[in-house]
Design an enzyme around this catalytic site. Structure first.
Site, PDB file in Angstrom:
ATOM      1  N   ASN A 164      62.159  58.250  77.607  1.00 33.16           N
ATOM      2  CA  ASN A 164      63.518  57.764  77.350  1.00 33.16           C
ATOM      3  C   ASN A 164      63.669  56.433  78.078  1.00 33.16           C
ATOM      4  O   ASN A 164      63.739  56.406  79.303  1.00 33.16           O
ATOM      5  CB  ASN A 164      64.517  58.810  77.883  1.00 33.16           C
ATOM      6  CG  ASN A 164      65.947  58.305  77.837  1.00 33.16           C
ATOM      7  OD1 ASN A 164      66.245  57.291  77.209  1.00 33.16           O
ATOM      8  ND2 ASN A 164      66.836  59.028  78.504  1.00 33.16           N
ATOM      9  N   LYS A 174      66.146  54.409  78.005  1.00 33.82           N
ATOM     10  CA  LYS A 174      67.539  54.066  78.365  1.00 33.82           C
ATOM     11  C   LYS A 174      67.831  52.610  77.958  1.00 33.82           C
ATOM     12  O   LYS A 174      67.404  52.203  76.889  1.00 33.82           O
ATOM     13  CB  LYS A 174      67.755  54.330  79.855  1.00 33.82           C
ATOM     14  CG  LYS A 174      67.272  55.732  80.233  1.00 33.82           C
ATOM     15  CD  LYS A 174      67.692  56.197  81.571  1.00 33.82           C
ATOM     16  CE  LYS A 174      67.141  57.610  81.781  1.00 33.82           C
ATOM     17  NZ  LYS A 174      67.638  58.258  82.973  1.00 33.82           N
ATOM     18  N   HIS A 226      72.141  63.739  76.085  1.00 33.00           N
ATOM     19  CA  HIS A 226      71.600  63.361  77.394  1.00 33.00           C
ATOM     20  C   HIS A 226      72.736  63.361  78.413  1.00 33.00           C
ATOM     21  O   HIS A 226      73.880  63.028  78.089  1.00 33.00           O
ATOM     22  CB  HIS A 226      70.946  61.977  77.320  1.00 33.00           C
ATOM     23  CG  HIS A 226      70.208  61.624  78.575  1.00 33.00           C
ATOM     24  ND1 HIS A 226      70.847  61.125  79.688  1.00 33.00           N
ATOM     25  CD2 HIS A 226      68.893  61.735  78.905  1.00 33.00           C
ATOM     26  CE1 HIS A 226      69.942  60.937  80.647  1.00 33.00           C
ATOM     27  NE2 HIS A 226      68.758  61.292  80.192  1.00 33.00           N
ATOM     28  N   GLU A 276      73.569  61.396  80.659  1.00 36.61           N
ATOM     29  CA  GLU A 276      74.299  60.123  80.797  1.00 36.61           C
ATOM     30  C   GLU A 276      75.312  59.957  79.662  1.00 36.61           C
ATOM     31  O   GLU A 276      76.383  59.389  79.848  1.00 36.61           O
ATOM     32  CB  GLU A 276      73.297  58.951  80.850  1.00 36.61           C
ATOM     33  CG  GLU A 276      72.579  58.918  82.189  1.00 36.61           C
ATOM     34  CD  GLU A 276      71.182  58.340  82.182  1.00 36.61           C
ATOM     35  OE1 GLU A 276      70.808  57.645  81.222  1.00 36.61           O
ATOM     36  OE2 GLU A 276      70.440  58.615  83.158  1.00 36.61           O
ATOM     37  N   GLU A 305      67.025  69.139  81.726  1.00 39.48           N
ATOM     38  CA  GLU A 305      67.060  68.054  82.698  1.00 39.48           C
ATOM     39  C   GLU A 305      68.172  68.308  83.719  1.00 39.48           C
ATOM     40  O   GLU A 305      69.347  68.024  83.436  1.00 39.48           O
ATOM     41  CB  GLU A 305      67.338  66.723  81.996  1.00 39.48           C
ATOM     42  CG  GLU A 305      66.283  66.325  81.001  1.00 39.48           C
ATOM     43  CD  GLU A 305      66.277  64.818  80.776  1.00 39.48           C
ATOM     44  OE1 GLU A 305      65.247  64.205  81.021  1.00 39.48           O
ATOM     45  OE2 GLU A 305      67.318  64.271  80.393  1.00 39.48           O
ATOM     46  N   GLY A 346      66.609  60.295  87.606  1.00 37.99           N
ATOM     47  CA  GLY A 346      66.665  58.965  88.214  1.00 37.99           C
ATOM     48  C   GLY A 346      66.850  58.987  89.723  1.00 37.99           C
ATOM     49  O   GLY A 346      67.130  57.955  90.337  1.00 37.99           O
ATOM     50  N   SER A 400      62.879  62.806  87.022  1.00 37.02           N
ATOM     51  CA  SER A 400      61.960  62.259  88.036  1.00 37.02           C
ATOM     52  C   SER A 400      60.514  62.724  87.862  1.00 37.02           C
ATOM     53  O   SER A 400      59.794  62.918  88.847  1.00 37.02           O
ATOM     54  CB  SER A 400      62.460  62.580  89.452  1.00 37.02           C
ATOM     55  OG  SER A 400      63.687  61.922  89.686  1.00 37.02           O
TER      56      SER A 400
HETATM   57  P1  PGA Z   1      63.931  59.918  85.046  1.00 36.72           P
HETATM   58  O1  PGA Z   1      64.894  60.109  83.766  1.00 36.72           O
HETATM   59  O2  PGA Z   1      62.570  60.367  84.658  1.00 36.72           O
HETATM   60  O3  PGA Z   1      64.003  58.456  85.345  1.00 36.72           O
HETATM   61  O4  PGA Z   1      64.511  60.770  86.140  1.00 36.72           O
HETATM   62  C1  PGA Z   1      64.772  61.231  82.938  1.00 36.72           C
HETATM   63  C2  PGA Z   1      65.789  61.169  81.820  1.00 36.72           C
HETATM   64  O5  PGA Z   1      66.895  60.677  82.028  1.00 36.72           O
HETATM   65  O6  PGA Z   1      65.506  61.615  80.694  1.00 36.72           O
END
Ligand code: PGA
Length: 253
Positions: free
Chosen positions: A9, A11, A97, A99, A170, A176, A216
């Site tokens: 992803n 983003k 997601h 976010e 997740e 993140g 992460s």
């Molecule tokens: P990250 O993000 O691996 O940077 O923690 C995962 C995601 O948001 O799908």
């Protein structure tokens, strides 16, 4: 056997040029390496979908949109039509997601419309679920996941289409942050999701659905996570921006 999936992803990272450079490096350095038994999927930002459209077939990478609207077209300023996404050659839509849920106010009922729209437009939905830290600490993880699964799948009438559904677990507190869930937490939650799907849709359908872990994931922690039962792959944010890190993660699957 479910095929493992290594999904990235991106983003809101990578311009056109940077997306092209990634795919160029993938073709030159990663593709010649011994093949892996997993599917690679990238969710680039919307403005890079056309880059993937022209080169991803050669690079053996599938791709999808990070978000879709539920309508095929209409007066929806700033939104992304699933028909247009499909016509670029995308196979996937990332839906729900965290976010999108927390920063852009997406509710389970909106997410349900998007999941249905993905199926109706021949895009495989990757539905994200996961608890916040406060919810985990309050022992609400399973309740939150059930609410998100019930809500997100509320509009599905023909359960047979669900074999194309992928769930990405997740935990919000791991996204993140560099704070990855422990292998035990991942194993426990993935088993819980698998059992929920089996109770709801039957064991054979539940076994055809992939459940990915995200939050992460890095080359140095992927191996112990992928060793857990019911982990069918990863949804990777930051580490998917670099072709060799992304490949190293996939090598653990
Ligand atoms: P990250 O993000 O691996 O940077 O923690 C995962 C995601 O948001 O799908």
């Amino acid at each position: 056997m479910r095929i493992k999936i290594c999904a990235g992803n991106w983003k809101m990272y990578k311009t056109h040029e940077e997306a092209r450079a990634f795919l160029h490096e993938w073709n030159e350095k990663i593709l010649p390496l011994p093949p892996l038994r997993c599917r690679f999927v990238i969710f680039p930002p919307a403005y890079d979908l056309s880059v993937f459209s022209s080169v991803a077939a050669d690079a053996s990478i599938e791709f999808g949109a990070q978000n879709i609207h539920f309508a095929k077209e209409g007066a929806f300023t700033g939104e992304l039509s699933p028909v247009a996404v499909k016509s670029l050659g995308a196979k996937w839509a990332l839906i729900g997601h965290s976010e999108r849920r927390t920063l852009f106010g997406e509710t389970d009922s909106l997410i349900a419309k998007k999941v249905l729209a993905a199926f109706e437009n021949n895009l495989s939905p990757m539905l994200c679920v996961g608890e916040t830290l406060a919810e985990r600490e309050a022992d609400q993880t399973q309740a939150v996941i059930v609410r998100q699964l019930v809500g997100g799948l509320a509009r599905i009438q023909d359960k047979n289409i669900l074999s194309k559904l992928v769930i990405a677990y997740e935990p919000v507190w791991a996204i993140g942050t560099g704070r990855v869930a422990t292998p035990a937490q991942v194993a426990e939650t993935h088993l819980f999701i698998r059992q929920y799907l089996a109770d709801k849709f039957g064991s054979s359908l539940s076994h055809s659905m992939a459940i990915l872990y995200g939050g992460s994931v890095k080359p140095d922690n992927a191996r112990e996570l992928s060793a857990q039962e019911n982990v069918d792959g990863f949804l990777v944010g930051g580490a998917s921006l670099n072709p060799s890190d992304f490949r190293k993660i996939a090598e653990t699957l």
